[in-house]
Design a protein around this motif. Structure first.
Motif, mmCIF file in Angstrom:
data_model
loop_
_atom_site.group_PDB
_atom_site.id
_atom_site.type_symbol
_atom_site.label_atom_id
_atom_site.label_comp_id
_atom_site.label_asym_id
_atom_site.label_seq_id
_atom_site.Cartn_x
_atom_site.Cartn_y
_atom_site.Cartn_z
ATOM 1 N N SER A 197 -6.952 -4.507 -8.939
ATOM 2 C CA SER A 197 -7.369 -5.391 -9.792
ATOM 3 C C SER A 197 -7.373 -4.920 -11.239
ATOM 4 N N GLY A 198 -5.958 -4.707 -11.626
ATOM 5 C CA GLY A 198 -5.639 -4.390 -12.993
ATOM 6 C C GLY A 198 -4.916 -5.560 -13.431
ATOM 7 N N SER A 199 -4.370 -5.219 -14.888
ATOM 8 C CA SER A 199 -3.726 -6.280 -15.567
ATOM 9 C C SER A 199 -2.221 -5.736 -15.850
ATOM 10 N N HIS A 200 -2.009 -4.350 -15.638
ATOM 11 C CA HIS A 200 -0.840 -3.875 -15.948
ATOM 12 C C HIS A 200 -0.753 -2.590 -14.957
ATOM 13 N N ALA A 201 0.681 -2.560 -14.733
ATOM 14 C CA ALA A 201 0.950 -1.070 -14.005
ATOM 15 C C ALA A 201 2.300 -0.617 -14.447
ATOM 16 N N ARG A 202 2.308 0.647 -14.103
ATOM 17 C CA ARG A 202 3.799 1.522 -14.518
ATOM 18 C C ARG A 202 3.924 2.360 -13.362
ATOM 19 N N CYS A 203 5.395 2.297 -12.967
ATOM 20 C CA CYS A 203 5.704 2.979 -11.811
ATOM 21 C C CYS A 203 6.599 4.269 -12.293
ATOM 22 N N PHE A 204 6.468 5.380 -11.634
ATOM 23 C CA PHE A 204 7.122 6.707 -11.865
ATOM 24 C C PHE A 204 8.034 7.078 -10.771
ATOM 25 N N ASN A 208 -6.459 7.460 -6.326
ATOM 26 C CA ASN A 208 -6.840 6.650 -5.453
ATOM 27 C C ASN A 208 -5.923 6.736 -4.085
ATOM 28 N N THR A 209 -5.088 7.548 -4.039
ATOM 29 C CA THR A 209 -4.013 7.877 -2.994
ATOM 30 C C THR A 209 -4.788 7.671 -1.681
ATOM 31 N N PHE A 210 -5.721 8.470 -1.491
ATOM 32 C CA PHE A 210 -6.470 8.721 -0.026
ATOM 33 C C PHE A 210 -6.833 7.264 0.289
ATOM 34 N N ALA A 211 -7.471 6.705 -0.583
ATOM 35 C CA ALA A 211 -8.065 5.274 -0.297
ATOM 36 C C ALA A 211 -7.310 4.140 -0.274
ATOM 37 N N THR A 212 -6.123 3.982 -1.215
ATOM 38 C CA THR A 212 -5.555 3.136 -1.549
ATOM 39 C C THR A 212 -6.411 1.808 -1.956
ATOM 40 N N PRO A 213 -5.765 0.827 -2.945
ATOM 41 C CA PRO A 213 -6.343 -0.369 -3.242
ATOM 42 C C PRO A 213 -6.888 -1.160 -2.030
ATOM 43 N N TYR A 214 -6.308 -1.096 -0.876
ATOM 44 C CA TYR A 214 -7.127 -1.930 0.254
ATOM 45 C C TYR A 214 -8.387 -1.508 0.507
ATOM 46 N N LEU A 215 -8.525 -0.326 0.282
ATOM 47 C CA LEU A 215 -9.997 0.214 0.514
ATOM 48 C C LEU A 215 -10.929 0.499 -0.449
ATOM 49 N N GLN A 216 -10.464 0.717 -1.850
ATOM 50 C CA GLN A 216 -11.015 0.929 -2.642
ATOM 51 C C GLN A 216 -10.321 0.646 -4.182
ATOM 52 N N ARG A 217 -11.181 0.010 -5.174
ATOM 53 C CA ARG A 217 -10.481 -0.221 -6.481
ATOM 54 C C ARG A 217 -11.335 0.130 -7.671
ATOM 55 N N PRO A 218 -10.911 1.350 -8.137
ATOM 56 C CA PRO A 218 -11.596 2.057 -9.036
ATOM 57 C C PRO A 218 -11.778 1.367 -10.312
ATOM 58 N N SER A 233 7.082 7.688 4.918
ATOM 59 C CA SER A 233 7.622 8.744 4.631
ATOM 60 C C SER A 233 9.163 8.835 4.105
ATOM 61 N N ASP A 234 9.623 7.770 3.566
ATOM 62 C CA ASP A 234 10.973 7.650 3.261
ATOM 63 C C ASP A 234 11.229 7.420 1.686
ATOM 64 N N THR A 235 10.298 7.492 1.112
ATOM 65 C CA THR A 235 10.600 7.302 -0.557
ATOM 66 C C THR A 235 9.447 8.313 -1.148
ATOM 67 N N ILE A 236 9.692 8.366 -2.519
ATOM 68 C CA ILE A 236 8.944 9.215 -3.431
ATOM 69 C C ILE A 236 8.687 8.096 -4.605
ATOM 70 N N GLY A 237 7.282 8.094 -5.003
ATOM 71 C CA GLY A 237 7.093 7.129 -6.337
ATOM 72 C C GLY A 237 5.470 7.735 -6.747
ATOM 73 N N GLY A 238 5.237 7.175 -7.842
ATOM 74 C CA GLY A 238 3.853 7.254 -8.258
ATOM 75 C C GLY A 238 3.606 5.978 -9.100
ATOM 76 N N ALA A 239 2.369 5.820 -9.551
ATOM 77 C CA ALA A 239 2.020 4.620 -10.420
ATOM 78 C C ALA A 239 0.822 4.856 -11.173
ATOM 79 N N LEU A 240 0.429 4.217 -12.070
ATOM 80 C CA LEU A 240 -0.595 4.104 -13.048
ATOM 81 C C LEU A 240 -1.055 2.557 -13.166
ATOM 82 N N ILE A 241 -2.317 2.285 -13.101
ATOM 83 C CA ILE A 241 -2.570 1.077 -13.175
ATOM 84 C C ILE A 241 -3.790 0.927 -14.037
ATOM 85 N N VAL A 242 -3.792 -0.237 -15.020
ATOM 86 C CA VAL A 242 -5.038 -0.342 -15.898
ATOM 87 C C VAL A 242 -5.332 -1.467 -16.112
ATOM 88 N N ASP A 243 -6.206 -1.881 -16.734
ATOM 89 C CA ASP A 243 -6.679 -3.335 -17.247
ATOM 90 C C ASP A 243 -7.151 -3.337 -18.604
#
Length: 405
Positions: A87-94, A194-204, A224-234
């Motif tokens: 439920s954000g407008s922008h995301a950045r992946c890492f 929000n890693t434990f919940a994921t956006p499917y269960l919770q949208r901070p 369990s086959d890739t590494i990554g991170g993300a930041l999402i903002v509105d």
């Protein structure tokens, strides 16, 4: 408990399907948001754009991509997908979850202060205390379920309130809206892992948070086959600041990793439904087991934040911890003698994982300090996978019996 539905889908003026994806339910957006068939080939799946650089028509004139550290079409599709899901407008992946967390801390200045939970992920604790303290960034760790304690920890120089919910490994549930309000009263940002919940269960972001952090390694990748991170903002200005550090520091993912996460988000809803179903049944079974002293799972009515979790989350997740009623050695036997569960420290894949914090992730903490934080010798954390739940129960039962011999 709410379901995942939004208001009725909007009808596009021209009748096209793409026009109402943005207003679709999350199960639909997981598959379609940010992704369209390739215009040149018609390929259904997002192509892996394995490029380091892009042709410019004239100096400084390009199609939107110039160098892949700065931007890549595969990454752009993933970022658009994640922004929609959260439920954000922008995301950045890492390139990792820690790369994302580091970028949040890049937003702060020397002399700033952070308030964080006292049971945050060990990597978060490490970067705050062993990396950023040398740059004059001070952190106060408090029980973030205690709102008065958070208020008392706030200072004039507090610039960030860092929240996990549910927490790792004690599964505490934090009130995102209340913590965001406290942060904003002090002119600080509120960031939620929000890693434990994921956006499917919770949208901070829907509860007032400014930044959502995700480890894409976990449920969003899911295999369990890739590494990554993300930041999402509105907030476009905040996203621009994050984007500057994303490019300047360079902890960005490659296109193949982005492709794997996009593959994972397509099945996130169906996987999370099974994770939650299995975890709820396993938690109830463990809660009634004579060899288990306590179960930490927000879905149990005995959990102190059960009602908050029911209001704030759409389901209770696939993570749980429990205390084996025995010695450290017996608990070690339990986690070492499983066949269906794999002894490992990650989480969120389709396979079930098991670990013992006292001997693994939290072994470096002095025993007295560890016990004071609630991390007992017999504490066991499990990431409940999508196997048949009866096989998971039987696997744990056999391990319990072996430990008692």
């Amino acid at each position: 408990m709410s379901d995942h539905a939004t208001d009725d889908d909007a009808t596009a003026a021209d009748g096209t399907e793409d026009a109402h994806i943005e207003d679709a339910r999350i199960e639909t957006r997981a598959i379609h948001a940010g992704q369209e068939p390739d215009p040149e080939t018609g390929a259904l799946m997002t192509p892996i754009h394995a490029n380091s650089t892009y042709k410019q028509s004239a100096p400084g004139e390009h199609t939107g991509y110039e160098y892949s550290r700065t931007g890549d079409p595969t990454r752009s599709d993933l970022e658009a997908n994640l922004a929609s899901l959260e439920s954000g407008s922008h995301a950045r992946c890492f390139s990792s979850g820690m790369g994302a967390i580091n970028t949040v801390l890049n937003l702060l200045d020397a002399g700033d202060h952070v308030v964080a939970g006292n049971d945050v992920y060990g990597g978060t604790h490490r970067i705050l205390t062993q990396v950023y303290e040398q740059y004059d960034l001070d952190t106060t760790f408090v029980d973030t379920t205690d709102l008065d304690a958070v208020r008392d920890a706030m200072r004039e120089e507090t610039a960030l309130v860092w929240v996990e919910t549910p927490t790792n490994p004690l599964m505490n549930v934090n009130d995102i809206a209340a913590l965001a309000e406290i942060a904003h009263e002090g002119d600080a940002l509120c960031a939620v892992d929000n890693t434990f919940a994921t956006p499917y269960l919770q949208r901070p972001l829907e509860h007032g948070a400014d930044i959502v952090a995700q480890s894409l390694t976990k449920y969003l990748g899911g295999h369990s086959d890739t590494i990554g991170g993300a930041l999402i903002v509105d907030d476009a200005d905040l996203d621009e600041r994050i984007g500057f550090y994303q490019n300047a520091v360079g902890a960005t993912p490659g296109p193949f990793d982005c492709f794997l996460v996009l593959r994972g988000t397509k099945t996130l809803p169906v996987r999370m439904d099974r994770h939650c179903e299995n975890a709820a049944e396993l938690a109830a079974w463990l809660d009634a087991h004579e060899d288990v002293a306590r179960v930490y799972y927000p879905g149990l009515e005995s959990h102190p934040e059960h009602e908050l979790a029911a209001e704030q989350m759409d389901d209770f997740g696939g993570m749980l911890s429990f205390e084996f009623d025995g010695t450290l050695a017996e608990a070690s036997t339990v986690v070492s003698e499983t066949d269906v569960f794999t002894l490992a420290e990650s989480l969120g894949g389709v396979e079930s994982l098991i670990e013992q914090p006292a001997a693994m992730t939290h072994a470096a903490i002095p025993r007295e300090e560890r016990l004071a934080a609630g991390l007992t010798d017999g504490l066991i954390r499990v990431s409940v996978g999508v196997e048949h739940v009866d096989d998971l129960k039987a696997d744990l039962q056999a391990a319990f019996e072996t430990a008692r011999q």
